[in-house]
Each structure stands twice: as structure tokens, then as C-alpha cells.
Motif scaffolding. Structure first.
Motif, PDB file in Angstrom:
ATOM      1  N   PRO A   7       0.420  -0.624  12.300  1.00  0.00           N
ATOM      2  CA  PRO A   7       0.691  -0.446  10.880  1.00  0.00           C
ATOM      3  C   PRO A   7       0.860   1.021  10.486  1.00  0.00           C
ATOM      4  CG  PRO A   7      -1.632  -0.951  11.205  1.00  0.00           C
ATOM      5  CD  PRO A   7      -0.990  -0.951  12.565  1.00  0.00           C
ATOM      6  N   ARG A  47      -5.743   2.080  11.585  1.00  0.00           N
ATOM      7  CA  ARG A  47      -5.311   0.727  11.223  1.00  0.00           C
ATOM      8  C   ARG A  47      -4.872   0.612   9.766  1.00  0.00           C
ATOM      9  NH1 ARG A  47      -9.882  -1.882  14.623  1.00  0.00           N
ATOM     10  NH2 ARG A  47     -11.114  -1.793  12.740  1.00  0.00           N
ATOM     11  N   TYR A  48      -5.016   1.680   8.987  1.00  0.00           N
ATOM     12  CA  TYR A  48      -4.679   1.608   7.562  1.00  0.00           C
ATOM     13  C   TYR A  48      -3.213   1.257   7.335  1.00  0.00           C
ATOM     14  CZ  TYR A  48      -8.940   3.324   5.346  1.00  0.00           C
ATOM     15  OH  TYR A  48     -10.208   3.434   4.849  1.00  0.00           O
ATOM     16  N   PHE A  49      -2.980   0.361   6.377  1.00  0.00           N
ATOM     17  CA  PHE A  49      -1.621   0.168   5.873  1.00  0.00           C
ATOM     18  C   PHE A  49      -1.277   1.369   4.989  1.00  0.00           C
ATOM     19  CE2 PHE A  49      -2.832  -4.512   6.042  1.00  0.00           C
ATOM     20  CZ  PHE A  49      -2.094  -4.763   7.190  1.00  0.00           C
ATOM     21  N   LEU A  93      -6.481   0.447  18.304  1.00  0.00           N
ATOM     22  CA  LEU A  93      -6.392   1.493  17.295  1.00  0.00           C
ATOM     23  C   LEU A  93      -7.766   1.684  16.661  1.00  0.00           C
ATOM     24  CD1 LEU A  93      -3.040   0.532  15.535  1.00  0.00           C
ATOM     25  CD2 LEU A  93      -3.430   2.505  17.006  1.00  0.00           C
ATOM     26  N   CYS A 111       0.814  -1.221   0.000  1.00  0.00           N
ATOM     27  CA  CYS A 111       0.000   0.000   0.000  1.00  0.00           C
ATOM     28  C   CYS A 111       0.847   1.269   0.000  1.00  0.00           C
ATOM     29  CB  CYS A 111      -0.928   0.009   1.207  1.00  0.00           C
ATOM     30  SG  CYS A 111      -2.005  -1.431   1.285  1.00  0.00           S
ATOM     31  N   ALA A 158      -8.721  -2.358   6.991  1.00  0.00           N
ATOM     32  CA  ALA A 158      -8.790  -1.537   8.202  1.00  0.00           C
ATOM     33  C   ALA A 158     -10.131  -1.716   8.911  1.00  0.00           C
ATOM     34  CB  ALA A 158      -8.541  -0.072   7.863  1.00  0.00           C
ATOM     35  N   SER A 159     -11.229  -1.633   8.151  1.00  0.00           N
ATOM     36  CA  SER A 159     -12.538  -1.675   8.807  1.00  0.00           C
ATOM     37  C   SER A 159     -12.872  -3.063   9.352  1.00  0.00           C
ATOM     38  CB  SER A 159     -13.637  -1.196   7.855  1.00  0.00           C
ATOM     39  OG  SER A 159     -13.835  -2.136   6.821  1.00  0.00           O
ATOM     40  N   GLN A 196      -7.789  -1.916   0.759  1.00  0.00           N
ATOM     41  CA  GLN A 196      -7.063  -1.340   1.887  1.00  0.00           C
ATOM     42  C   GLN A 196      -8.043  -0.872   2.970  1.00  0.00           C
ATOM     43  OE1 GLN A 196      -5.527   2.561   1.039  1.00  0.00           O
ATOM     44  NE2 GLN A 196      -3.677   2.273   2.251  1.00  0.00           N
ATOM     45  N   TYR A 228       0.302  -4.962  16.798  1.00  0.00           N
ATOM     46  CA  TYR A 228       0.625  -4.522  15.443  1.00  0.00           C
ATOM     47  C   TYR A 228       0.300  -3.047  15.302  1.00  0.00           C
ATOM     48  CZ  TYR A 228       0.910  -9.489  14.655  1.00  0.00           C
ATOM     49  OH  TYR A 228       1.276 -10.811  14.756  1.00  0.00           O
ATOM     50  N   VAL A 239     -10.326   2.574  13.440  1.00  0.00           N
ATOM     51  CA  VAL A 239     -10.269   2.105  12.055  1.00  0.00           C
ATOM     52  C   VAL A 239      -9.296   2.963  11.243  1.00  0.00           C
ATOM     53  CG1 VAL A 239     -11.583   1.869   9.911  1.00  0.00           C
ATOM     54  CG2 VAL A 239     -12.553   1.058  12.054  1.00  0.00           C
ATOM     55  N   ILE A 294      -5.371  -6.547  10.715  1.00  0.00           N
ATOM     56  CA  ILE A 294      -4.237  -5.679  11.061  1.00  0.00           C
ATOM     57  C   ILE A 294      -2.905  -6.346  10.741  1.00  0.00           C
ATOM     58  CG2 ILE A 294      -3.863  -6.322  13.476  1.00  0.00           C
ATOM     59  CD1 ILE A 294      -4.076  -3.228  14.039  1.00  0.00           C
TER      60      ILE A 294
END
Ligand code: SF4
Ligand code: SF4
Ligand code: FES
Lengths: 238, 180
Positions: free
Chosen positions: B148, B177-179, B172, A100, A116-117, A112, B146, B174, A121
């Protein structure tokens, strides 16, 4: 058309007979995650993210192609479904190469966002790291197979909205790949009208406009649904 | 209350995660009141200590030195945080994996395109030997948390550390949590 009554997540809702569970859920602000569904084109039921539990059926059913019926009792976020969705996402991330941080679609990608949603993780499975090509032979667009999740949204948008059917899927199982015309380089696919609908349809960074660099490939997916609505219902203002 | 023994480690990464850690700015002063920094590339400490409470680990496991360090820090630490996308997924460090095993990656760079005296970088005890595959941290040692992001921004890092300081399991949001 007759109206049916059903229960989704303890909420009693009504639907037109024949409406999909996904449609009904969204009308009632119940969120079911999807990837291969795209407003404006037919369903493929390819990604399985929209799986739901229907009381009385032991199989899990994809909400995007399951019709609402009288008295149905549907659950959309049981622990089992949450775990399965996470696993499906992990499979997507291991099957191809998703990085990403250096992707054209970073921050505008449906995969992506779902990771997250849905709480994916990290990935528990081994990455396959296949060696895959990037085709930039088309003058305006490119396809990076590293990012393709085989949702076939490009195939359906090209076929059903543009009427060109440049895209299709070749190969089987893990060797499946989207192709242009008869598996020629995209730049040589004479059926392509260069309309760019596939690029807009693609949920990930697989299809992109040439010259986009990291995080620059914003997509306008509503545009496709708008076009379809405009043609069908002669409604030219959104 | 005793201060938490806190460490940060830099494996196969670009150091961006550590730069982002420094972006915590004045909160670092608050953190310094609550933890004792016992090991980090940002300080002068030669050996990873025997007894560490929390360690942030940046980077993927790309060579034998990274691998040994991963095992050493796991043995000595109560709570290991995979810090940033390279540690969590392999990320940019793992971009070489689709191209083949270590030798297949080294050959075109050092032999086929090397200048005057093409040779592989193989100085024993000085240049760490590459692993055939770059691995995310949790495929080498068990990971407790983790974090990210490439790099994780300062608010994310703070969210995790604050929860730990408060004795909570880090959560965390949402967005955090994003890559990428
Ligand atoms: S396509 Fe999406 S999930 Fe894959 S690398 Fe790009 S941003 Fe990440
Ligand atoms: S190129 Fe994009 S739209 Fe087409 S199948 Fe792959 S991910 Fe889906
Ligand atoms: S959205 Fe239903 S299977 Fe993909």
C-alpha cells in the motif's frame, strides 16, 4: 473502594472495583485498540474494536464498558480477536468512502492508523461506495459523511463537555447519519457554539476545519481530556 | 542463480507508483544485477511475456483493457504484487464509483458539458470501454502481496523486493503498511 486482582494476558494486575478493563489494561501498558473510546467523555461501546475474551464467558466483551472483577482472566489478542478486529476495520472501510491519499486527516487519522497496526492491508469485502454529502455550511467547520464511522465521539463531546448537544444520530442501521440540530445544515444549527470540540473529538477526517486540505487536519484530542480533568479536579496544568 | 524474471504493469493509476519505483535510485543498479526486466512501461516491450516470476501491478481495474491485462498477467506470473493504493483499494481511480455506473459518470462530462460536438468516447479498439465499477486488483485476480501507499515510498518497495530476492515472504512494518 475495594481493590480486585485479575489476570490480563497472563499478567496479574490489580484494579479498583468498578474500573473498566480498558482502563486497567492501559494502566498496565497492555494495548487494546479502540476507536469510539475518547478520554474525557462517556463510553458508547459502538465500534467493538476493544472486544476481549473473558474466560468463562462465551461472548466477547467490549473492554471499554466491562468492569474489572476479582479473579477475572482476560485475553486481549487471541487469533479470534485479531481476525474479528480486522473484519471490523474492513467493514468500516467498505461502509463509507475512505480515500486516505486525498483525505484531510491523512497521517493523523485513528482509523488509518488502526488499519496499519492491526494488519488490515487490504479489504476482502466489496466496497459499498455510497453517495454521501459533505456539509460545509458552517463558517469554520465542515462534515464529510464519506469519512464518518458513527463512533459518536462528536455527539458525546458536544453534549457532555460543551453542553450544547448540537450533534445526534438519525436513521437506522446502514442509513444512520450524524446530524446537527433537527437535521438542518450545520450552518443553520443555532445550538452550535462553534467551539470546535467535535472537530477535535473526531477520530477520522469526517469533521474538519474549513480550508484544510490533504493531510492538514491535525487534531488535539488531549485537549478535551484536559478540559474535563481541569473542571473535575481543578487541575489546570497538564 | 538464474535471474528473476521481473515485470511492472500500469493499469488505472497515475504512474506515481512507477515514479516512486524510480526513486529507488542506485538500488536499481543492484536490482538490475539480480532480476531481468522483461516487461514494463519503462521499457520497450509490446507483449506481456509467457513466463514471469514477479510482477508489480500499479493501478485499479477501471476499464476492459485493464481487466484483460490483469487476467493475462495473472496467468503468466508466479507472484503478483498489488502495487500502491489504487491497486490495493481502488483509491483515487475509484472516486467515480459513488457517482454511479460508467454512463452516469461519462454523461455529465462528455455530453452535458461537452463543447461543439458532444459525444461519448467510444472508438472501438482504440478507447477502452470503462467498467461500471472500478475494482481493486484482488477483486479481479488473486493477488499474492499487497504494497500500500499513495505512492508507496521507495523504502517500502525495496523492503518487499529485497525480501523476495532473499527468498522470504515479504513483511512490511506497521509504518510501511499505511494507506495514503
Ligand atoms: S478518515 Fe482516515 S481512514 Fe478514512 S480516508 Fe481519511 S485518513 Fe483514510
Ligand atoms: S463525525 Fe467523526 S466523531 Fe462524529 S460520529 Fe462521525 S467519525 Fe465519529
Ligand atoms: S472502544 Fe470499546 S467499543 Fe469502541
Amino acid at each position: 473502594m475495594s481493590v480486585v486482582t485479575l489476570t490480563i494476558d497472563e499478567k496479574i494486575v490489580s484494579a479498583q472495583e468498578g474500573q473498566t478493563l480498558l482502563d486497567v489494561a492501559r494502566e498496565n501498558a497492555i494495548d487494546i485498540p479502540t476507536l469510539c473510546h475518547l478520554d474525557g467523555v462517556s463510553e458508547a461501546a459502538a465500534c467493538r474494536l476493544c472486544l476481549v475474551e473473558v474466560v468463562g464467558t462465551s461472548r466477547l466483551l467490549p473492554a471499554c464498558v466491562t468492569r474489572a472483577a476479582e479473579g477475572m482472566v482476560v485475553h486481549t489478542t487471541t487469533p479470534k480477536l485479531v481476525e474479528y478486529r480486522r473484519m471490523i476495520l474492513e467493514l468500516f472501510f467498505t461502509e463509507r468512502n475512505h480515500v486516505c491519499s486525498v483525505c484531510v486527516a491523512n497521517s493523523a487519522c485513528e482509523l488509518q492508523a488502526l488499519a496499519a497496526s492491526q494488519g488490515m492491508i487490504h479489504v476482502r469485502l466489496d466496497y459499498l461506495h455510497p453517495h454521501l454529502p459533505v456539509d460545509t455550511s458552517h463558517q469554520q467547520f465542515g462534515i464529510d459523511h464519506n469519512r464518518c464511522i458513527l463512533c459518536t465521539r462528536c455527539v458525546r463531546a458536544c453534549d457532555e463537555i460543551e453542553g450544547a448537544h448540537t450533534w445526534d444520530v438519525a436513521g437506522r442501521g446502514i442509513h444512520s447519519r450524524v446530524i446537527t440540530d433537527l437535521a438542518q445544515p450545520w450552518g443553520e444549527a443555532t445550538s452550535c457554539t462553534s467551539c470546535g470540540k467535535c472537530v477535535q473529538a473526531c477520530p477520522t477526517g469526517a469533521l474538519f476545519r474549513q480550508g484544510s486540505t490533504v493531510a492538514e487536519m491535525q487534531k488535539d484530542r488531549e485537549q478535551l481530556a484536559f478540559l474535563v480533568r481541569a473542571r473535575k479536579e481543578k487541575q489546570w496544568i497538564s | 542463480m538464474d535471474k528473476l524474471k521481473f515485470a511492472t504493469v500500469w493499469l488505472g493509476g497515475c504512474s506515481g507508483c512507477h515514479m516512486s519505483f524510480l526513486d529507488l535510485d542506485e538500488w536499481l543498479i543492484e536490482l538490475a544485477d539480480r532480476v531481468e526486466l522483461v516487461y514494463s512501461p519503462l521499457m520497450d516491450a509490446k507483449k506481456f511475456p509467457e513466463d514471469v516470476d514477479v510482477v508489480l501491478v500499479e493501478g485499479a481495474v477501471a476499464n476492459q483493457e485493464n481487466e484483460e491485462m490483469a487476467h493475462r498477467l495473472r496467468k503468466a506470473s508466479r507472484y503478483v504484487i498489488a502495487f500502491g493504493d489504487c491497486a490495493v483499494t481502488g483509491n483515487v481511480t475509484a472516486l467515480r464509483n459513488p457517482l454511479g455506473l460508467a454512463l452516469e459518470v461519462l454523461r455529465p462530462v462528455y455530453l452535458e458539458n461537452g463543447d461543439a460536438n458532444p459525444r461519448l468516447p467510444d472508438e472501438k479498439g482504440i478507447v477502452p470501454v470503462l467498467l461500471d465499477r472500478v475494482l481493486p486488483l484482488h477483486q479481479v485476480i488473486p493477488v499474492d502481496c499487497y504494497l500500500p501507499g499513495c505512492p508507496p515510498d521507495a523504502p517500502r518497495i525495496r523492503a518487499v523486493l529485497q525480501d523476495l530476492l532473499d527468498g522470504k515472504v515479504p513483511q512490511l512494518s506497521v509504518e510501511q503498511r499505511y494507506f495514503g
